[in-house]
Design a protein around this motif. Structure first.
Motif, PDB file in Angstrom:
ATOM      1  N   ILE A 198     -39.095  27.535 -30.215  1.00 37.43           N
ATOM      2  CA  ILE A 198     -40.825  28.504 -30.845  1.00 37.43           C
ATOM      3  C   ILE A 198     -40.357  28.724 -31.814  1.00 37.43           C
ATOM      4  O   ILE A 198     -41.793  28.477 -32.799  1.00 37.43           O
ATOM      5  CB  ILE A 198     -40.527  29.967 -29.987  1.00 37.43           C
ATOM      6  CG1 ILE A 198     -40.738  29.832 -28.438  1.00 37.43           C
ATOM      7  CG2 ILE A 198     -41.448  30.423 -30.707  1.00 37.43           C
ATOM      8  CD1 ILE A 198     -40.482  30.875 -27.868  1.00 37.43           C
ATOM      9  N   LEU A 199     -39.194  28.454 -32.405  1.00 38.95           N
ATOM     10  CA  LEU A 199     -39.661  29.016 -34.144  1.00 38.95           C
ATOM     11  C   LEU A 199     -39.629  27.282 -34.824  1.00 38.95           C
ATOM     12  O   LEU A 199     -40.735  27.324 -35.254  1.00 38.95           O
ATOM     13  CB  LEU A 199     -38.619  29.806 -34.944  1.00 38.95           C
ATOM     14  CG  LEU A 199     -38.449  30.799 -34.209  1.00 38.95           C
ATOM     15  CD1 LEU A 199     -36.639  31.822 -34.541  1.00 38.95           C
ATOM     16  CD2 LEU A 199     -39.359  31.532 -34.393  1.00 38.95           C
ATOM     17  N   LEU A 200     -38.662  26.601 -34.465  1.00 35.76           N
ATOM     18  CA  LEU A 200     -39.411  24.963 -34.413  1.00 35.76           C
ATOM     19  C   LEU A 200     -40.273  24.354 -34.635  1.00 35.76           C
ATOM     20  O   LEU A 200     -41.075  24.005 -35.090  1.00 35.76           O
ATOM     21  CB  LEU A 200     -38.277  24.170 -34.101  1.00 35.76           C
ATOM     22  CG  LEU A 200     -38.076  22.805 -34.442  1.00 35.76           C
ATOM     23  CD1 LEU A 200     -37.742  22.472 -36.219  1.00 35.76           C
ATOM     24  CD2 LEU A 200     -36.940  21.882 -33.612  1.00 35.76           C
ATOM     25  N   GLU A 201     -41.140  24.856 -34.132  1.00 28.87           N
ATOM     26  CA  GLU A 201     -42.465  24.374 -32.797  1.00 28.87           C
ATOM     27  C   GLU A 201     -43.608  25.335 -34.527  1.00 28.87           C
ATOM     28  O   GLU A 201     -44.310  24.644 -34.841  1.00 28.87           O
ATOM     29  CB  GLU A 201     -43.264  24.542 -31.865  1.00 28.87           C
ATOM     30  CG  GLU A 201     -44.390  24.619 -31.569  1.00 28.87           C
ATOM     31  CD  GLU A 201     -44.557  24.456 -30.444  1.00 28.87           C
ATOM     32  OE1 GLU A 201     -46.075  24.294 -29.869  1.00 28.87           O
ATOM     33  OE2 GLU A 201     -44.138  25.166 -29.411  1.00 28.87           O
ATOM     34  N   LEU A 202     -43.156  26.513 -34.801  1.00 29.25           N
ATOM     35  CA  LEU A 202     -43.873  26.650 -35.553  1.00 29.25           C
ATOM     36  C   LEU A 202     -43.649  26.631 -37.091  1.00 29.25           C
ATOM     37  O   LEU A 202     -45.037  25.823 -37.432  1.00 29.25           O
ATOM     38  CB  LEU A 202     -43.469  28.602 -36.195  1.00 29.25           C
ATOM     39  CG  LEU A 202     -44.010  29.113 -37.061  1.00 29.25           C
ATOM     40  CD1 LEU A 202     -45.445  29.397 -37.245  1.00 29.25           C
ATOM     41  CD2 LEU A 202     -43.433  30.545 -37.090  1.00 29.25           C
ATOM     42  N   VAL A 203     -42.384  25.880 -37.429  1.00 31.35           N
ATOM     43  CA  VAL A 203     -42.660  25.163 -38.405  1.00 31.35           C
ATOM     44  C   VAL A 203     -43.222  24.156 -38.616  1.00 31.35           C
ATOM     45  O   VAL A 203     -43.662  23.201 -39.604  1.00 31.35           O
ATOM     46  CB  VAL A 203     -40.626  25.255 -38.745  1.00 31.35           C
ATOM     47  CG1 VAL A 203     -40.976  24.722 -39.837  1.00 31.35           C
ATOM     48  CG2 VAL A 203     -40.359  26.859 -38.866  1.00 31.35           C
ATOM     49  N   ASP A 214     -34.024  13.345 -45.034  1.00 38.44           N
ATOM     50  CA  ASP A 214     -33.710  13.816 -45.751  1.00 38.44           C
ATOM     51  C   ASP A 214     -33.309  15.145 -44.945  1.00 38.44           C
ATOM     52  O   ASP A 214     -33.338  16.347 -45.722  1.00 38.44           O
ATOM     53  CB  ASP A 214     -32.476  13.390 -46.324  1.00 38.44           C
ATOM     54  CG  ASP A 214     -33.448  13.255 -47.632  1.00 38.44           C
ATOM     55  OD1 ASP A 214     -34.673  13.422 -47.650  1.00 38.44           O
ATOM     56  OD2 ASP A 214     -32.796  13.178 -48.767  1.00 38.44           O
ATOM     57  N   LYS A 215     -34.173  16.001 -45.532  1.00 41.26           N
ATOM     58  CA  LYS A 215     -35.670  17.191 -45.903  1.00 41.26           C
ATOM     59  C   LYS A 215     -35.638  17.724 -44.182  1.00 41.26           C
ATOM     60  O   LYS A 215     -37.055  18.754 -44.525  1.00 41.26           O
ATOM     61  CB  LYS A 215     -36.468  16.976 -47.048  1.00 41.26           C
ATOM     62  CG  LYS A 215     -34.936  17.130 -47.598  1.00 41.26           C
ATOM     63  CD  LYS A 215     -35.560  17.590 -48.980  1.00 41.26           C
ATOM     64  CE  LYS A 215     -35.022  17.344 -50.970  1.00 41.26           C
ATOM     65  NZ  LYS A 215     -33.951  16.224 -50.805  1.00 41.26           N
ATOM     66  N   MET A 216     -35.443  17.492 -42.710  1.00 44.07           N
ATOM     67  CA  MET A 216     -36.365  17.544 -41.750  1.00 44.07           C
ATOM     68  C   MET A 216     -35.948  19.067 -42.051  1.00 44.07           C
ATOM     69  O   MET A 216     -35.396  19.796 -42.207  1.00 44.07           O
ATOM     70  CB  MET A 216     -35.858  16.867 -40.848  1.00 44.07           C
ATOM     71  CG  MET A 216     -36.415  15.569 -41.378  1.00 44.07           C
ATOM     72  SD  MET A 216     -38.070  15.061 -40.974  1.00 44.07           S
ATOM     73  CE  MET A 216     -38.610  16.075 -39.110  1.00 44.07           C
ATOM     74  N   PRO A 217     -36.987  19.721 -40.968  1.00 40.28           N
ATOM     75  CA  PRO A 217     -36.750  21.586 -40.743  1.00 40.28           C
ATOM     76  C   PRO A 217     -35.887  21.692 -39.546  1.00 40.28           C
ATOM     77  O   PRO A 217     -35.648  20.427 -38.515  1.00 40.28           O
ATOM     78  CB  PRO A 217     -37.958  22.166 -40.540  1.00 40.28           C
ATOM     79  CG  PRO A 217     -39.153  21.083 -41.295  1.00 40.28           C
ATOM     80  CD  PRO A 217     -38.730  19.138 -40.886  1.00 40.28           C
ATOM     81  N   MET A 218     -34.825  22.248 -39.633  1.00 41.72           N
ATOM     82  CA  MET A 218     -33.801  22.644 -38.396  1.00 41.72           C
ATOM     83  C   MET A 218     -33.721  24.139 -37.791  1.00 41.72           C
ATOM     84  O   MET A 218     -34.485  25.649 -39.013  1.00 41.72           O
ATOM     85  CB  MET A 218     -32.829  22.519 -38.602  1.00 41.72           C
ATOM     86  CG  MET A 218     -31.922  22.249 -39.798  1.00 41.72           C
ATOM     87  SD  MET A 218     -30.358  22.237 -39.914  1.00 41.72           S
ATOM     88  CE  MET A 218     -30.619  20.647 -40.404  1.00 41.72           C
ATOM     89  N   VAL A 219     -33.650  24.725 -36.454  1.00 42.69           N
ATOM     90  CA  VAL A 219     -33.798  25.673 -36.796  1.00 42.69           C
ATOM     91  C   VAL A 219     -31.437  25.963 -36.062  1.00 42.69           C
ATOM     92  O   VAL A 219     -31.750  25.901 -35.330  1.00 42.69           O
ATOM     93  CB  VAL A 219     -34.341  26.762 -35.485  1.00 42.69           C
ATOM     94  CG1 VAL A 219     -33.617  27.558 -35.346  1.00 42.69           C
ATOM     95  CG2 VAL A 219     -35.990  26.805 -36.099  1.00 42.69           C
ATOM     96  N   TRP A 236     -38.182  22.834 -46.396  1.00 36.79           N
ATOM     97  CA  TRP A 236     -38.359  22.951 -47.793  1.00 36.79           C
ATOM     98  C   TRP A 236     -39.731  22.354 -47.538  1.00 36.79           C
ATOM     99  O   TRP A 236     -40.713  21.793 -46.769  1.00 36.79           O
ATOM    100  CB  TRP A 236     -37.954  20.978 -48.062  1.00 36.79           C
ATOM    101  CG  TRP A 236     -35.951  21.086 -48.064  1.00 36.79           C
ATOM    102  CD1 TRP A 236     -35.089  20.884 -46.532  1.00 36.79           C
ATOM    103  CD2 TRP A 236     -35.352  20.764 -48.963  1.00 36.79           C
ATOM    104  NE1 TRP A 236     -33.644  20.740 -47.415  1.00 36.79           N
ATOM    105  CE2 TRP A 236     -33.991  20.430 -48.264  1.00 36.79           C
ATOM    106  CE3 TRP A 236     -35.226  21.415 -50.204  1.00 36.79           C
ATOM    107  CZ2 TRP A 236     -32.811  20.629 -49.036  1.00 36.79           C
ATOM    108  CZ3 TRP A 236     -34.128  21.040 -51.074  1.00 36.79           C
ATOM    109  CH2 TRP A 236     -32.670  21.330 -50.463  1.00 36.79           C
ATOM    110  N   ALA A 237     -39.718  23.043 -48.613  1.00 38.03           N
ATOM    111  CA  ALA A 237     -41.522  23.329 -49.385  1.00 38.03           C
ATOM    112  C   ALA A 237     -41.523  22.421 -51.005  1.00 38.03           C
ATOM    113  O   ALA A 237     -40.199  23.124 -51.745  1.00 38.03           O
ATOM    114  CB  ALA A 237     -42.031  24.671 -48.935  1.00 38.03           C
ATOM    115  N   LYS A 238     -42.646  22.716 -51.395  1.00 33.05           N
ATOM    116  CA  LYS A 238     -42.839  22.721 -52.709  1.00 33.05           C
ATOM    117  C   LYS A 238     -42.976  23.988 -53.067  1.00 33.05           C
ATOM    118  O   LYS A 238     -43.221  24.955 -53.221  1.00 33.05           O
ATOM    119  CB  LYS A 238     -44.046  22.256 -53.206  1.00 33.05           C
ATOM    120  CG  LYS A 238     -44.011  20.583 -52.496  1.00 33.05           C
ATOM    121  CD  LYS A 238     -45.544  19.854 -52.733  1.00 33.05           C
ATOM    122  CE  LYS A 238     -45.711  17.977 -52.754  1.00 33.05           C
ATOM    123  NZ  LYS A 238     -46.852  17.824 -52.871  1.00 33.05           N
TER     124      LYS A 238
END
Length: 278
Positions: A198-203, A214-219, A236-238
């Protein structure tokens, strides 16, 4: 009559000395005028040089003022020497005065040195969001003695450069992007995989989240705490998207996790009572 005779003698004597000294005085005045013109000319060249180069504004002002005053001090020494003052005596006087001023202004000199280091090494620049001396804020101005920060609450924080340059400085905006790790706690009886999905889908739905190789989201499970299993949502974000993204994921993440029936527990402690009989 003797008094008038003495006055005439004095006038004649000092008049002759004045006439003898007049060429020296004229030379000193000419040296002063020419020196001021040369300094003005050099200052123009320095300003034109800085206009062509992309230096920090504060560094430009500091360097220009340092050159200007340095040249004026040299000119002052030359003029005084032209008037007949021995250079060795003048240097001794300036040295003694400098020592006295240095002892009286130790703190200010430390701040001055710190300002020079900050301007030369550039650990941050105007507009950066930094943390130093326990204060977080956006750099408003960098002067020779102090650095001015505008805090998150729009207060002005003035930090002495001496302490700032010798302390740990965290520059949040230097790299252009930032990594966040938001913690969500779920109950020990909850489905960990479901909560992570659920959290990964949200992100992944957020367009402003960076999705680089090299900067993929993860939970991940970050901790088995006393009252909860802590999940760390990492992405990661600007810099310009960082805070709005954080606030949205915090709010929306809680809503989606609870909507799926997953419990977000609060700190609790189980107490067991035993009946001990003699």
């Amino acid at each position: 009559m003797e008094k008038f005779k003495d006055i005439d003698t004095y006038i004649q004597e000092y008049g002759e000395k004045l006439i003898d000294f007049l060429p020296t005085l004229i030379g000193a005045v000419l040296l002063l005028l020419v020196g001021l013109w040369v300094i003005k000319f050099i200052n123009r060249l320095v300003n034109k040089f800085f206009e062509k180069k992309e230096f920090d504004v504060t560094l430009e002002r500091f360097a220009a003022n340092l050159i200007n005053w340095g040249l004026k001090i040299v000119l002052f020494v030359l003029v005084i020497t032209q008037l007949g003052v021995e250079s060795a005596s003048l240097v001794a006087i300036i040295g003694a005065a400098g020592l006295a001023i240095g002892l009286a202004l130790q703190g200010s000199l430390a701040n001055f040195a710190g300002g020079v280091l900050i301007l030369l090494l550039k650990p941050f620049k105007v507009g950066d969001f930094i943390k130093g001396q326990g204060v977080e804020g956006t750099v408003k101005t960098i002067s020779i003695f102090n650095t001015h920060l505008t805090t998150f609450g729009n207060q002005l924080a003035i930090i002495p450069n001496g302490k700032l340059s010798n302390d740990t400085i965290i520059n949040y905006t230097e790299e252009g992007i930032r990594r966040e790790a938001i913690t969500f706690g779920i109950g020990y009886d909850s489905d960990i995989k479901q909560a992570k999905d659920i959290l990964l889908e949200l992100v992944m739905e957020q367009e402003t989240v960076l999705k680089l190789e090299d900067k993929m989201p993860m939970v991940v499970v970050s901790e088995l705490a006393d009252s909860s299993v802590n999940l760390s949502v990492r992405y990661w974000a600007k810099n310009e998207d960082f805070w709005n993204l954080r606030w949205h994921i915090l709010e929306e993440g809680k809503a989606r996790v609870e909507a799926a029936g997953i419990v977000i527990p609060f700190p609790q402690r189980d107490v067991h009572l035993y009946n001990i009989q003699d």
